[in-house]
Design a protein around this motif. Structure first.
Motif, PDB file in Angstrom:
ATOM      1  N   PRO A   1      37.608 -64.004 -47.799  1.00  0.00           N
ATOM      2  CA  PRO A   1      37.521 -62.405 -47.358  1.00  0.00           C
ATOM      3  C   PRO A   1      36.469 -62.155 -46.257  1.00  0.00           C
ATOM      4  O   PRO A   1      37.502 -60.793 -46.156  1.00  0.00           O
ATOM      5  CB  PRO A   1      36.490 -62.142 -48.868  1.00  0.00           C
ATOM      6  N   THR A   2      35.726 -63.347 -45.779  1.00  0.00           N
ATOM      7  CA  THR A   2      35.472 -62.486 -44.246  1.00  0.00           C
ATOM      8  C   THR A   2      36.746 -62.437 -42.802  1.00  0.00           C
ATOM      9  O   THR A   2      36.474 -62.076 -42.440  1.00  0.00           O
ATOM     10  CB  THR A   2      34.446 -63.694 -43.784  1.00  0.00           C
ATOM     11  N   ARG A   3      37.937 -63.630 -43.711  1.00  0.00           N
ATOM     12  CA  ARG A   3      38.950 -63.305 -42.271  1.00  0.00           C
ATOM     13  C   ARG A   3      40.006 -62.225 -42.539  1.00  0.00           C
ATOM     14  O   ARG A   3      41.037 -62.328 -42.020  1.00  0.00           O
ATOM     15  CB  ARG A   3      39.473 -65.069 -41.750  1.00  0.00           C
ATOM     16  N   ASN A   4      39.498 -62.117 -44.122  1.00  0.00           N
ATOM     17  CA  ASN A   4      41.200 -61.404 -44.606  1.00  0.00           C
ATOM     18  C   ASN A   4      42.356 -62.536 -44.805  1.00  0.00           C
ATOM     19  O   ASN A   4      43.687 -61.877 -44.519  1.00  0.00           O
ATOM     20  CB  ASN A   4      41.430 -59.847 -43.549  1.00  0.00           C
ATOM     21  N   ASP A   5      42.349 -63.648 -44.358  1.00  0.00           N
ATOM     22  CA  ASP A   5      43.424 -65.105 -45.144  1.00  0.00           C
ATOM     23  C   ASP A   5      44.114 -65.507 -46.289  1.00  0.00           C
ATOM     24  O   ASP A   5      43.338 -65.329 -47.108  1.00  0.00           O
ATOM     25  CB  ASP A   5      42.648 -65.796 -44.471  1.00  0.00           C
ATOM     26  N   LEU A   6      44.951 -65.042 -46.192  1.00  0.00           N
ATOM     27  CA  LEU A   6      45.674 -65.087 -48.050  1.00  0.00           C
ATOM     28  C   LEU A   6      45.858 -66.618 -47.753  1.00  0.00           C
ATOM     29  O   LEU A   6      47.765 -66.233 -46.776  1.00  0.00           O
ATOM     30  CB  LEU A   6      46.266 -63.873 -48.616  1.00  0.00           C
ATOM     31  N   PHE A   7      46.120 -67.224 -48.154  1.00  0.00           N
ATOM     32  CA  PHE A   7      46.553 -68.282 -49.117  1.00  0.00           C
ATOM     33  C   PHE A   7      47.464 -68.655 -50.453  1.00  0.00           C
ATOM     34  O   PHE A   7      46.745 -68.482 -51.077  1.00  0.00           O
ATOM     35  CB  PHE A   7      45.688 -70.186 -48.456  1.00  0.00           C
ATOM     36  N   TYR A   8      48.485 -68.562 -50.323  1.00  0.00           N
ATOM     37  CA  TYR A   8      49.236 -68.641 -51.808  1.00  0.00           C
ATOM     38  C   TYR A   8      50.492 -69.921 -51.884  1.00  0.00           C
ATOM     39  O   TYR A   8      50.783 -70.047 -50.781  1.00  0.00           O
ATOM     40  CB  TYR A   8      49.570 -67.605 -51.986  1.00  0.00           C
ATOM     41  N   ALA A   9      50.361 -70.022 -52.610  1.00  0.00           N
ATOM     42  CA  ALA A   9      52.128 -70.972 -52.724  1.00  0.00           C
ATOM     43  C   ALA A   9      52.523 -70.507 -54.115  1.00  0.00           C
ATOM     44  O   ALA A   9      52.468 -71.227 -54.964  1.00  0.00           O
ATOM     45  CB  ALA A   9      51.181 -72.220 -52.533  1.00  0.00           C
ATOM     46  N   SER A  10      53.893 -70.891 -54.334  1.00  0.00           N
ATOM     47  CA  SER A  10      54.072 -71.190 -55.855  1.00  0.00           C
ATOM     48  C   SER A  10      55.104 -72.209 -55.870  1.00  0.00           C
ATOM     49  O   SER A  10      55.932 -72.770 -54.644  1.00  0.00           O
ATOM     50  CB  SER A  10      54.841 -70.091 -56.001  1.00  0.00           C
ATOM     51  N   LYS A  11      54.769 -72.997 -57.091  1.00  0.00           N
ATOM     52  CA  LYS A  11      55.885 -74.458 -56.919  1.00  0.00           C
ATOM     53  C   LYS A  11      57.394 -75.010 -56.606  1.00  0.00           C
ATOM     54  O   LYS A  11      57.679 -73.977 -57.265  1.00  0.00           O
ATOM     55  CB  LYS A  11      54.873 -75.589 -58.369  1.00  0.00           C
TER      56      LYS A  11
END
Length: 341
Positions: free
Chosen positions: A117-127
Motif C-alpha cells: 500500500p505504501t507504493r501502490n504496487d500490486l503483485f499478482y499471479a494465477s497458476k
C-alpha cells in the motif's frame, strides 16, 4: 477469483494507509515477545474476509489473526490471508509491509495477490498464467553465480527461536554472496525475488500466510521455492528458500545442513532420539491452526534435536565429495613405472 482477491487486498490497503497517518493513536497488543498485533491487523483482516466470503460463501479461510474461525471448514477452496505482513515495520512507520492473499484448491496455490500500500504496487499471479507487477510481466533474475547475488532473509525474533542456528546460516550465506538484506516482510521479499530485485531468499519460522502468495509469484516468474533440502514441501515446514533456478540450487546446498523437517503422525526423523521435541510432532496444519501461528509451532525451530539431522547431512555430502575427489585423482594419476629387474 483473482479480481475478488485484488479487490479485497486494495480495500485492506486503503484502511492500512489511513491508519498509517495516525500511528500515535494506534493500539498495539503483543501476541508474544516481539510479535505484535494492532487493531489495524484485525480491521484489515475483517475487510478481506468479508469481501471474499461475500463472493464465495462456501470457501474456507485460514487467516493469521482469526485462524479457521470464518468460512467453511470442509471446503476444497481455502483462502490464506495475512492482512498486514510486516506489522512491526508498520508500527514504527517503516514503509515496508504488505497485504498477502492466496487461494489454495486441494492443497495447491492457484491465485496470489500481494499488495504494497505504501507504493501502490500490486503483485499478482494465477497458476499457469504468469506473475505480474501492476501490468508488467515478472521474471526472476538471470544471475548464475551466488557471489554476484543479493539475497533476502528474515531474522529470528520470537522467544524460543534458535538464534545461534540462524547465525551459522547467516555466516555461510553472507560469505558466499554479494550481500544480504532483511527488510522485514517475507511476502514482499518473495515478490522481490519474483521481480528480479533480489536473486534469492531464505528464512525460518514462517507460517503459510507469510509465504503462500509469494510462493506462486516466484514459480510463475520462473523461479523455484522449497524447504532447505530442496523439496516442494515448504508451506508448513517453518523453513523456506527461494531463488532463480541457478541460485536456488546453490542456496539449497548451503542450507540443507540446517534443515528442521517437521514429521507428521508421530514419526521420528532419521537420527532422532526418544525425548526429542521433533518426535511425535503435530501435523503442520493442525499445529498452525491450534496455535494460530507462531507459538504453537516454535518448537521445531528451537529444539536441540536438529544437530543430529545436520550432522547426518553434512557427513553424507563430505563422503560423496571425498569419493568424487579420490576417483578424479585416480584417473589423473600416471601409472607407476616398473622397477628394472
Amino acid at each position: 477469483m483473482l479480481n475478488i482477491a485484488i479487490k479485497a487486498a486494495r480495500s485492506a490497503g486503503a484502511l492500512i494507509n489511513r491508519a498509517s497517518m495516525d500511528l500515535d493513536l494506534l493500539k498495539v497488543n503483543t501476541k508474544s515477545p516481539n510479535d505484535f498485533v494492532t487493531e489495524v491487523d484485525h480491521a484489515a483482516e475483517a475487510v478481506i474476509i468479508e469481501t471474499l466470503l461475500a463472493a464465495y460463501p462456501g470457501h474456507g479461510i485460514l487467516a493469521e489473526e482469526s485462524g479457521r474461525e470464518h468460512g467453511a471448514k470442509d471446503s476444497e477452496y481455502l483462502w490464506i490471508i495475512d492482512p498486514l505482513d510486516g506489522t512491526t515495520n508498520f508500527i514504527h512507520g517503516f514503509p515496508f509491509y504488505a497485504v498477502s492473499i492466496a487461494l489454495s484448491y486441494r492443497g495447491q496455490i492457484q491465485q496470489a495477490v500481494v499488495y504494497d500500500p505504501t507504493r501502490n504496487d500490486l503483485f499478482y499471479a494465477s497458476k499457469g498464467r504468469g506473475a505480474f507487477l501492476n501490468d508488467k510481466r515478472l521474471r526472476v533474475s538471470k544471475r548464475t553465480r551466488l557471489a554476484d547475488c543479493l539475497i533476502g532473509t528474515g531474522f529470528p525474533f520470537r522467544k524460543g527461536d534458535n538464534f545461534k542456528r540462524y547465525m551459522q546460516m547467516f555466516e555461510v550465506v553472507m560469505q558466499s554472496c554479494a550481500g544480504l538484506r532483511r527488510p522485514g516482510s517475507a511476502a514482499l521479499d518473495l515478490c522481490h525475488v519474483a521481480a528480479g530485485y533480489t536473486d534469492g531468499f531464505f528464512e525460518t519460522g514462517l507460517s503459510p500466510w507469510d509465504i503462500a502468495a509469494g510462493a506462486l509469484l516466484i514459480t510463475e516468474a520462473g523461479g523455484l521455492i522449497g524447504n532447505f533440502t530442496g523439496e516442494a514441501d515448504f508451506l508448513n515446514q517453518r523453513e523456506v528458500v527461494a531463488g532463480n533456478p541457478k541460485i536456488y540450487g546453490q542456496l539449497v546446498t548451503l542450507l540443507s545442513p540446517y534443515t528442521r523437517i517437521i514429521v507428521a503422525d508421530g514419526a521420528k526423523p532419521d537420527g532422532a532420539k526418544d525425548g526429542d521435541a521433533a518426535s511425535g510432532a503435530l501435523t503442520p496444519e493442525s499445529a498452525l491452526i491450534a496455535g494460530r501461528g507462531a507459538e504453537a509451532v516454535a518448537g521445531p525451530d528451537a529444539t536441540p534435536a536438529a544437530p543430529v539431522k545436520k550432522a547426518a547431512v553434512r557427513i553424507s555430502k563430505e563422503s560423496m565429495a571425498r569419493e568424487k575427489q579420490a576417483s578424479a585423482d585416480s584417473e589423473r594419476k600416471p601409472p607407476r613405472a616398473r622397477s628394472p629387474r
